[in-house]
Write a protein that holds these residues in place. Structure first.
Motif, PDB file in Angstrom:
ATOM      1  N   ALA A   1     -25.402  24.398 -83.849  1.00  0.00           N
ATOM      2  CA  ALA A   1     -24.316  23.542 -83.395  1.00  0.00           C
ATOM      3  C   ALA A   1     -23.426  23.141 -84.556  1.00  0.00           C
ATOM      4  N   GLY A   2     -24.041  22.789 -85.667  1.00  0.00           N
ATOM      5  CA  GLY A   2     -23.279  22.350 -86.824  1.00  0.00           C
ATOM      6  C   GLY A   2     -22.389  23.436 -87.375  1.00  0.00           C
ATOM      7  N   ALA A   3     -22.820  24.685 -87.241  1.00  0.00           N
ATOM      8  CA  ALA A   3     -22.056  25.785 -87.800  1.00  0.00           C
ATOM      9  C   ALA A   3     -20.723  25.970 -87.087  1.00  0.00           C
ATOM     10  N   VAL A   4     -20.642  25.475 -85.827  1.00  0.00           N
ATOM     11  CA  VAL A   4     -19.434  25.724 -85.047  1.00  0.00           C
ATOM     12  C   VAL A   4     -18.562  24.478 -84.936  1.00  0.00           C
ATOM     13  N   ALA A   5     -19.143  23.304 -85.176  1.00  0.00           N
ATOM     14  CA  ALA A   5     -18.436  22.054 -84.916  1.00  0.00           C
ATOM     15  C   ALA A   5     -17.253  21.843 -85.845  1.00  0.00           C
ATOM     16  N   GLY A   6     -17.332  22.394 -87.060  1.00  0.00           N
ATOM     17  CA  GLY A   6     -16.441  22.116 -88.170  1.00  0.00           C
ATOM     18  C   GLY A   6     -15.064  21.581 -87.846  1.00  0.00           C
ATOM     19  N   GLY A   7     -14.826  20.309 -88.166  1.00  0.00           N
ATOM     20  CA  GLY A   7     -13.510  19.720 -88.035  1.00  0.00           C
ATOM     21  C   GLY A   7     -13.199  19.108 -86.679  1.00  0.00           C
ATOM     22  N   ARG A   8     -14.006  19.388 -85.652  1.00  0.00           N
ATOM     23  CA  ARG A   8     -13.759  18.764 -84.349  1.00  0.00           C
ATOM     24  C   ARG A   8     -14.030  17.270 -84.448  1.00  0.00           C
ATOM     25  N   THR A   9     -13.210  16.467 -83.777  1.00  0.00           N
ATOM     26  CA  THR A   9     -13.326  15.015 -83.872  1.00  0.00           C
ATOM     27  C   THR A   9     -14.151  14.459 -82.720  1.00  0.00           C
ATOM     28  N   TYR A  10     -14.701  13.258 -82.939  1.00  0.00           N
ATOM     29  CA  TYR A  10     -15.536  12.631 -81.913  1.00  0.00           C
ATOM     30  C   TYR A  10     -15.227  11.136 -81.830  1.00  0.00           C
ATOM     31  N   GLU A  11     -15.594  10.556 -80.702  1.00  0.00           N
ATOM     32  CA  GLU A  11     -15.553   9.111 -80.487  1.00  0.00           C
ATOM     33  C   GLU A  11     -16.757   8.728 -79.652  1.00  0.00           C
ATOM     34  N   VAL A  12     -17.470   7.676 -80.040  1.00  0.00           N
ATOM     35  CA  VAL A  12     -18.600   7.153 -79.265  1.00  0.00           C
ATOM     36  C   VAL A  12     -18.205   5.793 -78.704  1.00  0.00           C
ATOM     37  N   ARG A  13     -18.283   5.636 -77.396  1.00  0.00           N
ATOM     38  CA  ARG A  13     -18.003   4.362 -76.741  1.00  0.00           C
ATOM     39  C   ARG A  13     -19.314   3.760 -76.259  1.00  0.00           C
ATOM     40  N   THR A  14     -19.578   2.521 -76.661  1.00  0.00           N
ATOM     41  CA  THR A  14     -20.874   1.902 -76.405  1.00  0.00           C
ATOM     42  C   THR A  14     -20.770   0.794 -75.371  1.00  0.00           C
ATOM     43  N   PHE A  15     -21.695   0.799 -74.418  1.00  0.00           N
ATOM     44  CA  PHE A  15     -21.817  -0.267 -73.433  1.00  0.00           C
ATOM     45  C   PHE A  15     -23.255  -0.802 -73.521  1.00  0.00           C
ATOM     46  N   GLY A  16     -23.414  -2.142 -73.403  1.00  0.00           N
ATOM     47  CA  GLY A  16     -24.772  -2.656 -73.274  1.00  0.00           C
ATOM     48  C   GLY A  16     -25.305  -3.399 -74.469  1.00  0.00           C
ATOM     49  N   CYS A  17     -26.614  -3.292 -74.653  1.00  0.00           N
ATOM     50  CA  CYS A  17     -27.362  -4.167 -75.554  1.00  0.00           C
ATOM     51  C   CYS A  17     -27.370  -3.656 -76.991  1.00  0.00           C
ATOM     52  N   GLN A  18     -28.071  -4.404 -77.855  1.00  0.00           N
ATOM     53  CA  GLN A  18     -28.170  -4.034 -79.262  1.00  0.00           C
ATOM     54  C   GLN A  18     -28.848  -2.688 -79.448  1.00  0.00           C
ATOM     55  N   MET A  19     -29.800  -2.352 -78.557  1.00  0.00           N
ATOM     56  CA  MET A  19     -30.466  -1.060 -78.674  1.00  0.00           C
ATOM     57  C   MET A  19     -29.471   0.073 -78.451  1.00  0.00           C
ATOM     58  N   ASN A  20     -28.525  -0.129 -77.540  1.00  0.00           N
ATOM     59  CA  ASN A  20     -27.486   0.873 -77.335  1.00  0.00           C
ATOM     60  C   ASN A  20     -26.585   0.992 -78.558  1.00  0.00           C
ATOM     61  N   VAL A  21     -26.275  -0.150 -79.186  1.00  0.00           N
ATOM     62  CA  VAL A  21     -25.466  -0.120 -80.407  1.00  0.00           C
ATOM     63  C   VAL A  21     -26.189   0.688 -81.485  1.00  0.00           C
ATOM     64  N   HIS A  22     -27.482   0.429 -81.626  1.00  0.00           N
ATOM     65  CA  HIS A  22     -28.289   1.168 -82.597  1.00  0.00           C
ATOM     66  C   HIS A  22     -28.290   2.659 -82.273  1.00  0.00           C
ATOM     67  N   ASP A  23     -28.473   2.992 -80.993  1.00  0.00           N
ATOM     68  CA  ASP A  23     -28.456   4.400 -80.592  1.00  0.00           C
ATOM     69  C   ASP A  23     -27.099   5.044 -80.888  1.00  0.00           C
ATOM     70  N   SER A  24     -26.016   4.299 -80.695  1.00  0.00           N
ATOM     71  CA  SER A  24     -24.687   4.855 -80.954  1.00  0.00           C
ATOM     72  C   SER A  24     -24.490   5.167 -82.428  1.00  0.00           C
ATOM     73  N   GLU A  25     -25.058   4.340 -83.299  1.00  0.00           N
ATOM     74  CA  GLU A  25     -24.985   4.661 -84.726  1.00  0.00           C
ATOM     75  C   GLU A  25     -25.704   5.977 -85.010  1.00  0.00           C
ATOM     76  N   ARG A  26     -26.814   6.215 -84.304  1.00  0.00           N
ATOM     77  CA  ARG A  26     -27.547   7.475 -84.477  1.00  0.00           C
ATOM     78  C   ARG A  26     -26.746   8.641 -83.897  1.00  0.00           C
ATOM     79  N   LEU A  27     -26.114   8.444 -82.750  1.00  0.00           N
ATOM     80  CA  LEU A  27     -25.308   9.510 -82.160  1.00  0.00           C
ATOM     81  C   LEU A  27     -24.162   9.890 -83.092  1.00  0.00           C
ATOM     82  N   SER A  28     -23.523   8.892 -83.699  1.00  0.00           N
ATOM     83  CA  SER A  28     -22.447   9.178 -84.652  1.00  0.00           C
ATOM     84  C   SER A  28     -22.984   9.938 -85.858  1.00  0.00           C
ATOM     85  N   GLY A  29     -24.157   9.510 -86.338  1.00  0.00           N
ATOM     86  CA  GLY A  29     -24.766  10.209 -87.477  1.00  0.00           C
ATOM     87  C   GLY A  29     -25.112  11.649 -87.149  1.00  0.00           C
TER      88      GLY A  29
END
Length: 526
Positions: A19-47
């Motif tokens: 996946a990483g080999a093809v992603a190069g330069g594509r942009t992303y946005e993560v929108r978070t709804f809910g509790c602190q655990m979701n916020v934590h998960d979103s940081e992992r999704l961004s990473g």
């Protein structure tokens, strides 16, 4: 698009490297709804996405990949998700190659229903396999078909995944995931699974790594954070963990959320009181002050037990700020039951509260209970509760006028900072403080005005001059400034985005990115 199962997919797409080999330069946005655990998960999704070669989309730009990390706790969660998806549909139709992914609790609940109702969605993943996102995106791109992958067991503990934190000075650390309770109003255990605990050594290693990166404050996370240790048979593990955090040099503030009254033991109170960097702040859900409603909710404590914990906390830490969650209008709640909730608010003297009107969640026992309270009655009780909580919080805050507090300067906390020329941050008890940045010069500085020498991540001493129900104001001179490595890191990131590296601004002004989710004091809301 049609749904494909994991077994029908090519082996070449089974690794994150592909996946990483093809992603190069594509942009992303993560929108978070809910509790602190979701916020934590979103940081992992961004990473994960950045590790796979994606780049965070600048503020205001439409991203190539939009990830919706959903919540399923409230009744309007479904409306929020499908409303967002509806708004994205025409944008995707006009933008070749754009992808939409849906994860989190609502994805775990609705599974393939999401792509049935919104066939323009490319990926659906659950709470147990967030690490699969980059591979699922690439499969969907190559095959031209929606990928739905929901696991019934935890695949990888989220904290072992790459992370993109929003703050250089504060961080979330998950010590457990899942929940073993069976509250009749809550759908979380069905979506997050049974509690899984990390080993203490792994937790402390992550905290140490964060401190080595400049983090000053960590918040330990768990669905019932103080039940920590149940999986390896140590009911005192949480208190021990708090004390161990006290031995980490450079860690200035330790918080945790959210503890369950059932599991709140005296050793945790002692650890809070005796460990200098554990803050005297407690967010402990009440839900209801009525014993009969608590029994119907299947909450394994009663009013007396809850108030006893509050009493012990205040005896050990008279300056503790205590906040809570309260549900109004649970099935069968009478006026007498509601009066018991008001009684607990008066006795506990909460510094703030999350207040909710009960809403049915399909799949929970409470949704089918007799005695559903009419909407008009719930609304009237809710308004009375909010009035009392605000009155109580305001009285607690007024008692702090004239007191000196040390504020960890934050970014994006004060909505009116630009207009008032104030900066904002959190006191040790997590109260929000707005202050005027003039009057003191830190060691080594030569300027007469400290506006340009105080950065998010620095610590300042101020005296409270005014109190409101939800914040404090310090408009006198700054009494002292302690510049920190976290502040240096903030300044470095500011320079990297084209800023001066000194004068704080809102998150979007300073970095060109959306305002980060910060470690905030609970506020009053419906």
């Amino acid at each position: 698009m049609t749904q494909r199962t994991e077994s029908s997919l090519p082996d070449v797409l089974d690794t994150g490297h592909a996946a990483g080999a093809v992603a190069g330069g594509r942009t992303y946005e993560v929108r978070t709804f809910g509790c602190q655990m979701n916020v934590h998960d979103s940081e992992r999704l961004s990473g994960l996405l950045e590790d796979a070669g994606y780049v965070r989309a600048p503020a205001g730009d439409t991203a190539d990949v939009i990830v919706l990390n959903t919540c399923a706790v409230r009744e309007n969660a479904d409306n929020k998700l499908y409303g967002n998806l509806g708004h994205l549909a025409p944008t995707k139709a006009e933008r070749a190659g754009m992808q939409i992914a849906v994860g989190g609790c609502l994805a775990q609940k609705d599974k393939g229903e999401i792509v049935r109702r919104a066939p323009w969605v490319d990926v659906v993943f659950g709470t147990h396999n967030i690490g699969s996102l980059p591979v699922l995106l690439e499969r969907a791109r190559v095959l031209g078909e929606a990928q739905v992958e929901i696991k019934d067991y935890l695949e990888t503990f989220p904290s072992t995944l790459p992370s993109r934190r929003e703050s250089p000075y504060a961080a979330w650390v998950a010590i457990s995931v899942g929940c073993n309770n069976t509250c009749t109003f809550c759908i979380v255990p069905a979506l997050r699974g049974r509690e899984k605990d990390r080993r203490p050594g792994d937790v402390l290693a992550e905290v140490q790594a964060l401190v080595d990166e400049g983090v000053l404050e960590v918040t330990l996370l768990g669905q019932n954070v103080n039940a920590y240790g149940v999986e390896f048979g140590d009911r005192f593990a949480f208190g021990k963990l708090l004390r161990s955090c006290g031995g980490i040099d450079g860690l200035e503030r330790v918080r945790f959320t959210s503890p369950h009254p059932r599991d709140f033991t005296d050793d945790v109170i002692a650890a809070m009181a005796e460990t200098p960097n554990v803050m005297h702040q407690l967010h402990m859900p009440l839900q209801s002050g009525s014993d009969s409603v608590l029994k119907s909710m299947r909450r394994s404590y009663r009013q007396g037990r809850y108030l006893d914990i509050v009493r012990k906390v205040r005896e050990a830490m008279p300056d503790a700020a205590i906040t809570t969650d309260i549900i109004v209008g649970f099935p069968g709640e009478t006026e007498a039951d509601f009066e018991q909730t008001l009684h607990v608010v008066r006795e506990a003297r909460f510094a703030g509260a999350f207040t909710f009107q009960y809403s049915k969640r399909p799949g929970t026992p409470a949704a089918d209970m007799d005695g559903q309270v009419p909407k008009a009655v719930v609304q009237e009780r809710y308004e009375r509760l909010v009035e009392l909580v605000e009155e109580t919080a305001w009285a607690e805050n007024r008692a702090l006028v004239g007191r000196e507090v040390e504020v960890l300067v934050a970014e994006g906390e004060g909505r009116k900072d630009a207009a008032t020329r104030r900066l904002s941050g959190r006191a040790p008890d997590n109260r929000l403080v707005h202050f005027t940045p003039v009057g003191a010069v830190p060691v080594g500085a030569v300027a007469d005005d400290v506006q340009g020498t105080i950065r998010p991540g620095d610590l300042v001493r101020v005296a409270v001059t005014y109190a409101a129900p939800h914040h404090l104001v310090a408009d006198g001179p700054v009494l002292g400034v302690r510049r920190t490595r976290a502040g240096d890191l903030w300044a470095a990131s500011r320079k990297g985005s084209g800023g001066s590296g000194e004068t704080p601004a809102t998150a979007s002004e300073a970095t060109g990115r959306p305002a980060p989710v910060l470690l905030g004091m609970p506020s009053l809301r419906a």
